[in-house]
Motif scaffolding. Structure first.
Motif, PDB file in Angstrom:
ATOM      1  N   ILE A   1       0.854  -1.186   0.000  1.00  0.00           N
ATOM      2  CA  ILE A   1       0.000   0.000   0.000  1.00  0.00           C
ATOM      3  C   ILE A   1       0.887   1.231   0.000  1.00  0.00           C
ATOM      4  O   ILE A   1       1.810   1.341   0.812  1.00  0.00           O
ATOM      5  CB  ILE A   1      -0.922   0.032   1.238  1.00  0.00           C
ATOM      6  N   PHE A   2       0.626   2.164  -0.909  1.00  0.00           N
ATOM      7  CA  PHE A   2       1.338   3.433  -0.895  1.00  0.00           C
ATOM      8  C   PHE A   2       0.419   4.523  -1.417  1.00  0.00           C
ATOM      9  O   PHE A   2      -0.530   4.269  -2.165  1.00  0.00           O
ATOM     10  CB  PHE A   2       2.644   3.385  -1.698  1.00  0.00           C
ATOM     11  N   LEU A   3       0.704   5.736  -0.985  1.00  0.00           N
ATOM     12  CA  LEU A   3      -0.165   6.865  -1.319  1.00  0.00           C
ATOM     13  C   LEU A   3       0.011   7.310  -2.764  1.00  0.00           C
ATOM     14  O   LEU A   3      -0.942   7.695  -3.435  1.00  0.00           O
ATOM     15  CB  LEU A   3       0.125   8.030  -0.371  1.00  0.00           C
ATOM     16  N   TRP A   4       1.244   7.262  -3.232  1.00  0.00           N
ATOM     17  CA  TRP A   4       1.550   7.687  -4.599  1.00  0.00           C
ATOM     18  C   TRP A   4       2.798   6.965  -5.056  1.00  0.00           C
ATOM     19  O   TRP A   4       3.489   6.324  -4.262  1.00  0.00           O
ATOM     20  CB  TRP A   4       1.748   9.211  -4.656  1.00  0.00           C
ATOM     21  N   TYR A   5       3.085   7.049  -6.344  1.00  0.00           N
ATOM     22  CA  TYR A   5       4.266   6.383  -6.887  1.00  0.00           C
ATOM     23  C   TYR A   5       5.532   6.935  -6.219  1.00  0.00           C
ATOM     24  O   TYR A   5       5.753   8.150  -6.199  1.00  0.00           O
ATOM     25  CB  TYR A   5       4.342   6.590  -8.394  1.00  0.00           C
ATOM     26  N   PRO A   6       6.376   6.058  -5.640  1.00  0.00           N
ATOM     27  CA  PRO A   6       7.598   6.531  -4.974  1.00  0.00           C
ATOM     28  C   PRO A   6       8.543   7.194  -5.975  1.00  0.00           C
ATOM     29  O   PRO A   6       8.795   6.655  -7.057  1.00  0.00           O
ATOM     30  CB  PRO A   6       8.213   5.241  -4.414  1.00  0.00           C
TER      31      PRO A   6
END
Length: 515
Positions: A347-352
């Motif tokens: 899970i991540f908020l936006w592309y790293p």
């Protein structure tokens, strides 16, 4: 394997033999380093008589319950599976006490037991929050050490007292040697000062007291060393100064880490797509050290100290990276980024993405556009749909953490670490294998892969089985990231186009003024 080949374990380890029948006292036992120390002593020095753990009541749990919780974490899995697990865990003896209480809050019965038996003390308890108010930091770090030393000097069998400090205790010294430096203030006087002065007045005086110290943690650790020196004529003392301690390289689990302090917080924040810029000089050496290497060094230091006679001053050891196998911040971040893209979070908020910046102005510009504006936008949308906003608050905490770490990533330091090298070089072949203290052969690429996987599993609680699915999600997020960038560029172009006449008129007016 990260290090050299196995050797024959048939010969008795000299270090393990020295610890046979010893009684050990550990403060800070439930901390990151404390857990590794306990596991290592139980596994590699199984003839130890007893390990006393100074532990306070916390969140409704007694010291005994906290020890039971401790031995059920993943790093004790091998010991739990061993045939003599019950016998080994019986060696752990919780001592109810608090480093901030007078007399450590220890009962007379427990105190007598310690006084009659303890051979070695590892003092690792510390408040490691860099933004802690000075009054609390002094009470815990400096005052706690004083209270412990006053009790330890009554121990009848004491052979070694190992105080764990930090290599960044004298930040005004760009070259830190393995010696004691004068403290900026008398530690007893500062302890007295914060004891009667109210919190607001202490806060007002803090910047004047800290001066060259970047935070209250470094300042109190500096004063504490001066305090420890006072007792060196009464008890055998070694001061160990680790630098930035991160995940285990090999033991008990490669990559094991259980907190978000320092670089681990940056790794997780960047992996979640929340951190996209950092003020850092990529060419400077990153003095990061695996926790198991640090713990092995502490164990052999205690043995070395215990075998010395008639010491009148502390032995000092800088437990830092080896100058023969350095790694820069730039290379460390590049390797970390490579391994993260192959093993992303579920899970991540936006592309790293993002990058480090040596220019502070460019960094703050990136903070505004890529941290703050998205945070206000997301929280605004959440508020409109009736959800609780969280990203602005998260970003403020992140900025505070970055501000602390960036002090150490933008300044050069050189740590002299000859004393621990001397111990390493004089270890037997068996002890070099069992208690590895040498970073000269560390494979940074393999280690940072283990670090990424460890942070993913133990800090974010992502099961390794989710990696294939996470990679697909990362690809989709990348496509969305590209679309968003193209859309943003098109929006800027469209705004310029519809205001073209006004822009041209403005340019003509400017040119006419200049002419």
């Amino acid at each position: 394997m990260f290090f050299g080949a196995r050797v024959n374990r048939g010969k008795m380890s000299e270090v393990s033999q020295w610890y046979s029948e010893k009684h050990i006292l550990i403060t800070g036992a439930t901390g990151f380093m404390g857990k590794i120390l306990i596991e290592k002593l139980l596994r590699s020095c199984q003839n130890i008589q007893k390990i006393y753990l100074l532990i306070r009541h916390k969140r409704g749990k007694s010291p005994k319950q906290r020890v039971e919780d401790l031995i059920n974490i993943p790093i004790f899995e091998k010991l739990r599976a061993s045939s003599n697990a019950e016998e080994l865990f019986k060696k752990l003896q919780p001592i109810c006490g608090d480093i901030t209480s007078e007399g450590l809050g220890i009962s007379p019965e427990d105190l007598r037991r310690l006084q009659e038996n303890v051979d070695v003390v590892f003092h690792m308890a510390a408040n490691v929050r860099f933004d802690q108010p000075l009054k609390q930091a002094m009470t815990f770090n400096t005052g706690g050490t004083l209270r412990l030393l006053e009790i330890v000097e009554t121990f009848q069998e004491l052979k070694a007292f190992v105080h764990v400090g930090t290599s960044y205790c004298h930040c005004d010294e760009t070259v830190l040697e393995e010696k004691l430096y004068p403290a900026p203030h008398n530690p007893r006087k500062i302890l007295d000062l914060v004891s009667w002065m109210d919190d607001d007045l202490v806060a007002l005086l803090t910047p004047h007291l800290l001066k060259n110290s970047p935070n209250t943690y470094a300042y109190t650790k500096c004063l504490t060393e001066d305090l420890v020196k006072e007792f060196s004529k009464k008890i055998p003392i070694a001061i160990a100064r680790p630098s930035i301690v991160i995940a285990a390289v090999k033991e008990p689990i490669p990559g094991w880490v259980d907190n978000l302090n320092g670089p681990t917080g940056i790794l997780v924040g960047a992996g979640k797509g929340v951190i996209r810029t950092m003020h850092c000089n990529a060419s400077l050496d990153a003095d990061i050290v695996p926790v198991d290497i640090v713990i092995n060094r502490l164990i052999v230091i205690a043995k070395e100290l215990g075998q010395r006679k008639d010491l009148e001053r502390p032995l000092v050891y800088n437990l830092t990276n080896d100058a023969q196998n350095p790694i820069t911040w730039g290379r460390a971040l590049d390797l970390g980024r490579k391994h993260f893209y192959n093993n992303p979070f579920s899970i991540f908020l936006w592309y790293p993405g993002g990058s480090i910046k040596s220019n502070y102005f460019l960094h703050m510009l990136a903070v505004f556009f890529f941290h703050l504006i998205p945070a206000y936008f997301v929280d605004g949308m959440l508020t409109l749909i009736g959800k609780k906003p969280f990203l602005i608050r998260t970003q403020k905490r992140i900025q505070g953490g970055l501000q602390v770490l960036q002090y150490y990533t933008t300044k050069p330091w050189r740590f002299i670490s000859e004393n621990i090298k001397d111990i390493t070089d004089n270890l037997s072949k068996e002890d070099k294998e069992i208690f590895n203290t040498d970073m000269r052969d560390l494979d940074w690429d393999a280690y940072l892969l283990a670090y990424v996987l460890g942070a993913r599993r133990y800090c974010v609680n992502d099961d390794p089985a989710t990696i294939p699915k996470a990679r697909k999600l990362l690809q989709r997020m990348y496509a969305l990231h590209v679309v968003a960038h193209v859309g943003f560029i098109l929006l800027i172009c469209w705004i310029c186009y519809i205001n073209l006449e006004w822009l041209v008129s403005g340019v003509h007016s400017l040119l006419s003024l200049l002419s």
